[in-house]
Write a protein that holds these residues in place. Structure first.
Motif, PDB file in Angstrom:
ATOM      1  N   ARG A   2       0.873  -1.180   0.000  1.00 31.37           N
ATOM      2  CA  ARG A   2       0.000   0.000   0.000  1.00 31.37           C
ATOM      3  C   ARG A   2       0.908   1.227   0.000  1.00 31.37           C
ATOM      4  N   ALA A   4       1.400   5.442  -0.574  1.00 30.06           N
ATOM      5  CA  ALA A   4       0.821   6.781  -0.659  1.00 30.06           C
ATOM      6  C   ALA A   4       1.637   7.603  -1.636  1.00 30.06           C
ATOM      7  N   CYS A  34      -2.679   5.161  -3.072  1.00 28.41           N
ATOM      8  CA  CYS A  34      -3.680   6.133  -2.628  1.00 28.41           C
ATOM      9  C   CYS A  34      -3.099   7.528  -2.744  1.00 28.41           C
ATOM     10  N   VAL A  69       1.316   6.709   7.542  1.00 27.20           N
ATOM     11  CA  VAL A  69       2.348   5.713   7.253  1.00 27.20           C
ATOM     12  C   VAL A  69       2.954   5.186   8.551  1.00 27.20           C
ATOM     13  N   TRP A  74      -0.190   2.751   5.410  1.00 29.24           N
ATOM     14  CA  TRP A  74       0.536   2.570   4.155  1.00 29.24           C
ATOM     15  C   TRP A  74       1.885   1.965   4.485  1.00 29.24           C
TER      16      TRP A  74
END
Length: 198
Positions: A2, A4, A34, A69, A74
């Protein structure tokens, strides 16, 4: 993973296709990307011109926007810009220290440890040099000063370019010589900047 995306204000206003291509590559490699909507600028321009108070506000926004994060929301933050990667990993901490905000400096350092230039993320974290690109043209590559000297991406862009199918990569003589742009330098010292470019 994942991931960012910090698109950067420059990409957002002038080169949105760079941020879009970053998403395309990462999703094609099977990763979830994302876009945190609170993001704005990295504050580099403000810091480089001595507006540390204003840069600190931007740094606080960056920390607030990308703090997830640290909670594991993330796995990484990716930036498709050597300058902004350098700012997020180095200059924001200097800004926080300059304005005497040690708590902010610590948060910047924590977030910076999860922040990667796109080329670093692809090669060092995701372990790929071939992103499936095809470009049947002859090109050269001029590394930016910030990508070399602050973000320290080294040969990663070259390694990615060499894997592009049908691409002919020509070495650029004196590739590590500054182009003269230097962001605000080119505006404040336009004659010197133009002479360096020439």
């Amino acid at each position: 993973m994942r991931i960012a995306l910090f698109a950067t204000c420059l990409a957002d206003t002038m080169f949105p296709q760079a941020a879009q291509a970053t998403v395309t590559i990462l999703e094609r490699l099977g990763h979830q990307v994302c876009f945190p909507e609170g993001q704005v600028c990295c504050g580099q321009m403000h810091a480089n011109t001595g507006y540390f108070k204003q840069a600190a506000k931007i740094t606080r926004n960056h920390v607030e926007t990308f703090s997830p994060v640290l909670d594991g929301e993330w796995d990484a933050i990716v930036i498709p810009s050597g300058s902004c990667t350098g700012a997020a990993r180095h200059e924001q901490g200097l800004v926080a220290e300059h304005v005497g905000d040690t708590a902010l400096a610590k948060r910047v350092e924590q977030i910076a440890s999860h922040t990667y230039d796109l080329t670093e993320l692809l090669i060092d974290v995701l372990g790929t040099e071939d992103v499936g690109a095809y470009f049947p043209h002859t090109v050269t590559y001029h590394p930016t000063c910030h990508s070399l000297r602050i973000a320290k991406v080294a040969d990663r862009p070259y390694r990615l370019l060499k894997a592009v199918e049908a691409l002919t990569l020509i070495d650029l003589p004196d590739a590590e010589v500054c182009c003269g742009f230097g962001g605000t330098f080119s505006m404040k010292n336009s004659e010197t900047s133009t002479a360096m470019l020439a």
